[in-house]
Design a protein around this motif. Structure first.
Motif, PDB file in Angstrom:
ATOM      1  N   VAL A 155       4.234   7.263  -3.912  1.00 19.73           N
ATOM      2  CA  VAL A 155       5.260   6.583  -3.108  1.00 19.73           C
ATOM      3  C   VAL A 155       5.179   7.166  -1.702  1.00 19.73           C
ATOM      4  O   VAL A 155       5.448   8.349  -1.496  1.00 19.73           O
ATOM      5  N   SER A 156       4.809   6.350  -0.750  1.00 18.35           N
ATOM      6  CA  SER A 156       4.594   6.836   0.622  1.00 18.35           C
ATOM      7  C   SER A 156       5.910   7.097   1.334  1.00 18.35           C
ATOM      8  O   SER A 156       6.949   6.516   1.004  1.00 18.35           O
ATOM      9  N   ASP A 157       5.857   7.961   2.343  1.00 22.19           N
ATOM     10  CA  ASP A 157       7.034   8.302   3.137  1.00 22.19           C
ATOM     11  C   ASP A 157       6.723   8.103   4.620  1.00 22.19           C
ATOM     12  O   ASP A 157       5.979   8.897   5.214  1.00 22.19           O
ATOM     13  N   PRO A 158       7.267   7.051   5.245  1.00 24.61           N
ATOM     14  CA  PRO A 158       7.004   6.819   6.670  1.00 24.61           C
ATOM     15  C   PRO A 158       7.457   7.955   7.574  1.00 24.61           C
ATOM     16  O   PRO A 158       6.897   8.144   8.654  1.00 24.61           O
ATOM     17  N   LEU A 159       8.463   8.698   7.137  1.00 22.29           N
ATOM     18  CA  LEU A 159       8.940   9.809   7.958  1.00 22.29           C
ATOM     19  C   LEU A 159       7.987  11.002   7.910  1.00 22.29           C
ATOM     20  O   LEU A 159       8.176  11.978   8.629  1.00 22.29           O
ATOM     21  N   ARG A 160       6.962  10.900   7.081  1.00 26.12           N
ATOM     22  CA  ARG A 160       5.879  11.884   7.069  1.00 26.12           C
ATOM     23  C   ARG A 160       4.600  11.274   7.641  1.00 26.12           C
ATOM     24  O   ARG A 160       3.491  11.657   7.298  1.00 26.12           O
ATOM     25  N   ASN A 161       4.791  10.296   8.500  1.00 20.77           N
ATOM     26  CA  ASN A 161       3.723   9.633   9.263  1.00 20.77           C
ATOM     27  C   ASN A 161       2.808   8.752   8.420  1.00 20.77           C
ATOM     28  O   ASN A 161       1.671   8.501   8.788  1.00 20.77           O
ATOM     29  N   SER A 162       3.303   8.261   7.295  1.00 17.92           N
ATOM     30  CA  SER A 162       2.528   7.308   6.506  1.00 17.92           C
ATOM     31  C   SER A 162       2.838   5.884   6.968  1.00 17.92           C
ATOM     32  O   SER A 162       3.988   5.546   7.272  1.00 17.92           O
ATOM     33  N   ALA A 163       1.814   5.032   6.986  1.00 18.23           N
ATOM     34  CA  ALA A 163       2.023   3.615   7.299  1.00 18.23           C
ATOM     35  C   ALA A 163       2.668   2.880   6.129  1.00 18.23           C
ATOM     36  O   ALA A 163       3.133   1.752   6.296  1.00 18.23           O
ATOM     37  N   ALA A 164       2.701   3.508   4.956  1.00 20.82           N
ATOM     38  CA  ALA A 164       3.365   2.953   3.765  1.00 20.82           C
ATOM     39  C   ALA A 164       2.955   1.501   3.513  1.00 20.82           C
ATOM     40  O   ALA A 164       3.779   0.639   3.262  1.00 20.82           O
ATOM     41  N   LYS A 165       1.657   1.255   3.556  1.00 19.69           N
ATOM     42  CA  LYS A 165       1.121  -0.102   3.464  1.00 19.69           C
ATOM     43  C   LYS A 165       1.607  -0.839   2.223  1.00 19.69           C
ATOM     44  O   LYS A 165       2.039  -1.990   2.290  1.00 19.69           O
ATOM     45  N   ARG A 166       1.541  -0.182   1.056  1.00 13.65           N
ATOM     46  CA  ARG A 166       1.842  -0.884  -0.187  1.00 13.65           C
ATOM     47  C   ARG A 166       3.330  -1.206  -0.327  1.00 13.65           C
ATOM     48  O   ARG A 166       3.695  -2.280  -0.812  1.00 13.65           O
ATOM     49  N   LEU A 199      -0.090  -2.276   7.020  1.00 17.25           N
ATOM     50  CA  LEU A 199      -1.203  -1.881   7.885  1.00 17.25           C
ATOM     51  C   LEU A 199      -2.344  -1.333   7.037  1.00 17.25           C
ATOM     52  O   LEU A 199      -2.238  -0.254   6.452  1.00 17.25           O
ATOM     53  N   ASP A 200      -3.447  -2.099   6.976  1.00 13.60           N
ATOM     54  CA  ASP A 200      -4.625  -1.647   6.254  1.00 13.60           C
ATOM     55  C   ASP A 200      -5.848  -1.776   7.152  1.00 13.60           C
ATOM     56  O   ASP A 200      -5.727  -2.029   8.359  1.00 13.60           O
ATOM     57  N   VAL A 201      -7.035  -1.618   6.582  1.00 14.07           N
ATOM     58  CA  VAL A 201      -8.251  -1.636   7.396  1.00 14.07           C
ATOM     59  C   VAL A 201      -8.432  -2.972   8.107  1.00 14.07           C
ATOM     60  O   VAL A 201      -8.870  -3.020   9.263  1.00 14.07           O
ATOM     61  N   HIS A 202      -8.074  -4.073   7.439  1.00 14.80           N
ATOM     62  CA  HIS A 202      -8.265  -5.393   8.043  1.00 14.80           C
ATOM     63  C   HIS A 202      -7.256  -5.652   9.160  1.00 14.80           C
ATOM     64  O   HIS A 202      -7.622  -6.022  10.277  1.00 14.80           O
ATOM     65  N   THR A 203      -5.965  -5.469   8.863  1.00 10.15           N
ATOM     66  CA  THR A 203      -4.942  -5.727   9.883  1.00 10.15           C
ATOM     67  C   THR A 203      -5.093  -4.760  11.049  1.00 10.15           C
ATOM     68  O   THR A 203      -4.889  -5.139  12.200  1.00 10.15           O
ATOM     69  N   GLY A 204      -5.482  -3.511  10.754  1.00  7.93           N
ATOM     70  CA  GLY A 204      -5.672  -2.536  11.819  1.00  7.93           C
ATOM     71  C   GLY A 204      -6.831  -2.892  12.728  1.00  7.93           C
ATOM     72  O   GLY A 204      -6.698  -2.896  13.957  1.00  7.93           O
ATOM     73  N   ASN A 205      -7.981  -3.216  12.139  1.00  8.15           N
ATOM     74  CA  ASN A 205      -9.159  -3.531  12.949  1.00  8.15           C
ATOM     75  C   ASN A 205      -8.957  -4.790  13.783  1.00  8.15           C
ATOM     76  O   ASN A 205      -9.312  -4.831  14.967  1.00  8.15           O
ATOM     77  N   VAL A 206      -8.393  -5.824  13.178  1.00  7.17           N
ATOM     78  CA  VAL A 206      -8.158  -7.067  13.927  1.00  7.17           C
ATOM     79  C   VAL A 206      -7.097  -6.850  14.996  1.00  7.17           C
ATOM     80  O   VAL A 206      -7.220  -7.336  16.122  1.00  7.17           O
TER      81      VAL A 206
END
Length: 254
Positions: A155-166, A199-206
């Motif tokens: 479970v990602s935490d945006p307050l720890r600088n994760s983009a929390a994509k899922r 935010l993943d590899v595709h959305t980031g690169n584009v």
């Protein structure tokens, strides 16, 4: 492209890719198998949790998850007892294993028994900072139950600088309007304007190629930058552009 041309371009691409024929090729097909709100959101949350790696593998293993719960995820979670943990033996998706799954089931049970369900929990964490602090709040409540430390990484935490994509993808599924037949729009207490792009590899690169994003890392700071750019294009529904950015990257090699 100037800003007006960029908006026209991305609006067209969003419409092109936000179509029901997108569903059979995407993990979102799993929650689309259900009709009851709680079944949809639980299926969506668990599917989003394991949504990394090969999409065929994600769909196969998410289907296994639903089978484990008798294809009645809400009823299974409400009535789960640790004696049933043997059902999870052998389940694995990359680094998410049977121990993690058992913890997730107990955590979800706690949320439905004591926090009025997933929608209410996410809504209760919203601040002026939007949904990213709400995700961090959610994680804190989620791990109220006894658990192994290793399970927290799922479970990602945006307050720890994760983009929390899922989790941001899960929230898009739940909150955005269902009129196009892809997202569900079953959560009425959260505004689509608060959503953040997965935010993943595709959305980031584009996003970088279109100058919507300058940072090289796919982290929380990059997500905030991308969010700001997309909100200028459509402040009411910024995350519709997830379809455009992902489609351009995954299907057009933009």
């Amino acid at each position: 492209m100037n800003k007006k041309e960029l908006k026209i371009f991305l609006d067209e691409k969003a419409v092109q890719y936000e179509r029901p024929d997108f569903i059979p090729h995407d993990p979102i097909q799993i929650p689309h198998r259900f009709e009851k709100k709680e079944d949809i959101e639980i299926a969506a949350f668990l599917t989003a949790t394991i949504a990394w790696g090969n999409r065929k593998s994600i769909i196969t293993n998410a289907t296994k998850l639903m089978d484990i719960m008798g294809n009645e995820p809400h009823d299974f979670i409400l009535n789960y007892h640790p004696d049933q943990a043997e059902r999870f033996e052998g389940f694995v998706h990359r680094t998410f294993n049977a121990t993690d799954l058992e913890t997730f089931i107990r955590a979800l049970q706690n949320i439905y028994h004591h926090h009025n369900g997933l929608e209410a929990l996410f809504a209760s964490g919203i601040t002026t900072g939007g949904l990213q602090p709400a995700i961090s709040h959610f994680k804190g409540v989620f791990f109220e139950v006894p658990h192994q430390q290793r399970t927290q990484k799922h479970v990602s935490d945006p307050l720890r600088n994760s983009a929390a994509k899922r989790i941001n993808m899960f929230l898009r599924w739940m909150v955005r309007d269902a009129k196009a037949g892809v997202d569900f729009g079953i959560w009425k207490n959260i505004s689509p304007s608060l959503l953040s792009c997965p935010l993943d590899v595709h959305t980031g690169n584009v996003g970088r190629k279109l100058k919507l994003l300058s940072r090289k890392q796919n982290d929380a700071k990059s997500l905030a930058e991308l969010d700001a750019s997309l909100r200028k294009l459509d402040p009411n529904d910024p995350v519709k552009y997830d379809f455009a950015l992902f489609g351009l990257g995954a299907f057009e090699g933009f």
